[in-house]
Scaffold this motif. Sequence first.
Motif, short mmCIF file in Angstrom:
data_model
loop_
_atom_site.label_atom_id
_atom_site.label_comp_id
_atom_site.label_asym_id
_atom_site.label_seq_id
_atom_site.Cartn_x
_atom_site.Cartn_y
_atom_site.Cartn_z
N VAL A 82 0.83 -1.20 0.00
CA VAL A 82 0.00 0.00 0.00
C VAL A 82 0.87 1.26 0.00
N PRO A 83 0.75 2.12 -1.02
CA PRO A 83 1.39 3.42 -0.96
C PRO A 83 0.50 4.38 -0.17
N ALA A 84 1.08 5.30 0.55
CA ALA A 84 0.31 6.24 1.35
C ALA A 84 1.09 7.52 1.54
N TYR A 85 0.37 8.62 1.74
CA TYR A 85 0.99 9.87 2.15
C TYR A 85 0.89 9.97 3.67
N TYR A 107 -9.11 10.20 -8.19
CA TYR A 107 -7.79 9.70 -8.59
C TYR A 107 -6.92 9.30 -7.42
N GLY A 108 -7.52 9.15 -6.23
CA GLY A 108 -6.80 8.52 -5.14
C GLY A 108 -6.27 9.46 -4.09
N SER A 109 -5.24 9.01 -3.38
CA SER A 109 -4.73 9.73 -2.22
C SER A 109 -4.19 11.11 -2.57
N ARG A 110 -3.68 11.30 -3.76
CA ARG A 110 -3.15 12.62 -4.14
C ARG A 110 -4.22 13.69 -4.06
N GLU A 111 -5.46 13.30 -4.34
CA GLU A 111 -6.56 14.26 -4.34
C GLU A 111 -6.82 14.81 -2.94
N ALA A 112 -6.48 14.03 -1.91
CA ALA A 112 -6.72 14.45 -0.53
C ALA A 112 -5.62 15.34 0.02
N GLY A 150 -7.92 -0.22 -5.65
CA GLY A 150 -8.81 0.02 -6.77
C GLY A 150 -8.69 1.41 -7.36
N PHE A 151 -7.98 2.31 -6.66
CA PHE A 151 -7.86 3.69 -7.12
C PHE A 151 -6.40 4.06 -7.37
N GLY A 152 -6.20 5.10 -8.18
CA GLY A 152 -4.87 5.66 -8.38
C GLY A 152 -3.82 4.63 -8.73
N ASP A 153 -2.79 4.54 -7.90
CA ASP A 153 -1.70 3.60 -8.15
C ASP A 153 -2.07 2.17 -7.82
N GLU A 159 -5.58 -1.68 -16.24
CA GLU A 159 -6.28 -0.41 -16.20
C GLU A 159 -5.43 0.72 -15.63
N ALA A 160 -4.18 0.43 -15.34
CA ALA A 160 -3.31 1.39 -14.66
C ALA A 160 -3.05 2.64 -15.50
N ASP A 161 -3.12 2.51 -16.83
CA ASP A 161 -2.85 3.65 -17.70
C ASP A 161 -4.12 4.32 -18.20
N GLY A 162 -5.25 4.01 -17.57
CA GLY A 162 -6.51 4.62 -17.97
C GLY A 162 -6.62 6.05 -17.47
#
Length: 341
Positions: A82-85, A107-112, A150-153, A159-162
Amino acid sequence: MWHPDDYLERLYRRLEEKRKEAASGGLSAAERERLRGRLQDLLGRFEEEEAPLQPKLLESEEWADGITRQRIEYSTAEGLRVPAYLLLPKERTGRRPAVLAWHGHGYGSREAVGLLPDGTPNPGPPGIHRNFAVELARRGLIVLVPEIVGFGDRRIRDEADGEPGSNSCFPIGAALLLAGRTIAGLRAWEARRAADYLLSRDDVDVQRIGCFGFSGGGMVASLSAALDDRMRATVITGYSNTYKTSILARRHCLDNYIPGVLTEAEMPDLLALIAPRELYLEAGTEDHLFPVEQVKEVYSRLTELYQSLGAGESIGLDVFEGKHEICGRRSFDWIASRLKA
């Protein structure tokens, strides 16, 4: 006469009557524990696959307002990294209260944390997530923002390049359903492992852990707080409702459907498992996914429970003028004050 609507309505009502009959004697401590166990069964169990966390620091950067933003990763199970900020506030003396921040669909954790999908700073308005993880860190909290599976990375490879805002909820959820598990269950279990990571840190106060979830992240926050007593304070925004008036009222993402849940509980019954711990609900007046009138009804019902447990001051609600989005005008300060108390 060939439409199945009436049949589905009668099915829901029959299950509702059975639930009411079963709960006619009140929700005792034993019944609450039974429901907690049944919820875990319905979500699916992942504990036997637990792997050592083995956290790793990937990058670290001094940021605005004295906040340090780190990118880390850790394991939850074999094959699940799991990647996380991790946001560390300016003030870092002693052990600090900490929050798990659960993003919604997008688009995942970056959005937060105020970043664009490519990881660069977002120069424009913050969007529906309101950079909420940053706001919590500004209030002196250590904030962990895991990338929800299921999200972002963490989309599947095909589907990773979608499109950045696309997700892999359906293929992951479908595979888990066929294996007798659910993607909601995986996310709730990974929330527990995220809490394990926080509690492994020597700068986190183990008695002051909370969670803040928006939309699909609200589902993660609500389920994980219901199952994990370590969550001392929880904010749920853009999610708390009933299955009848939200999840069943329109087509939602597959991650919202827990097979058999209505045989045991409606959503307010699951939220009640958080009591008497601190709980705050937030809802927009124009939220088309989770209608505000039902949020008010859920809050009223939960308030009665909290009062019966002598914890009437531990639950709150903010209804704001807005859509399906985070507001934060009260919820940010609420969770910070409750965890710092």
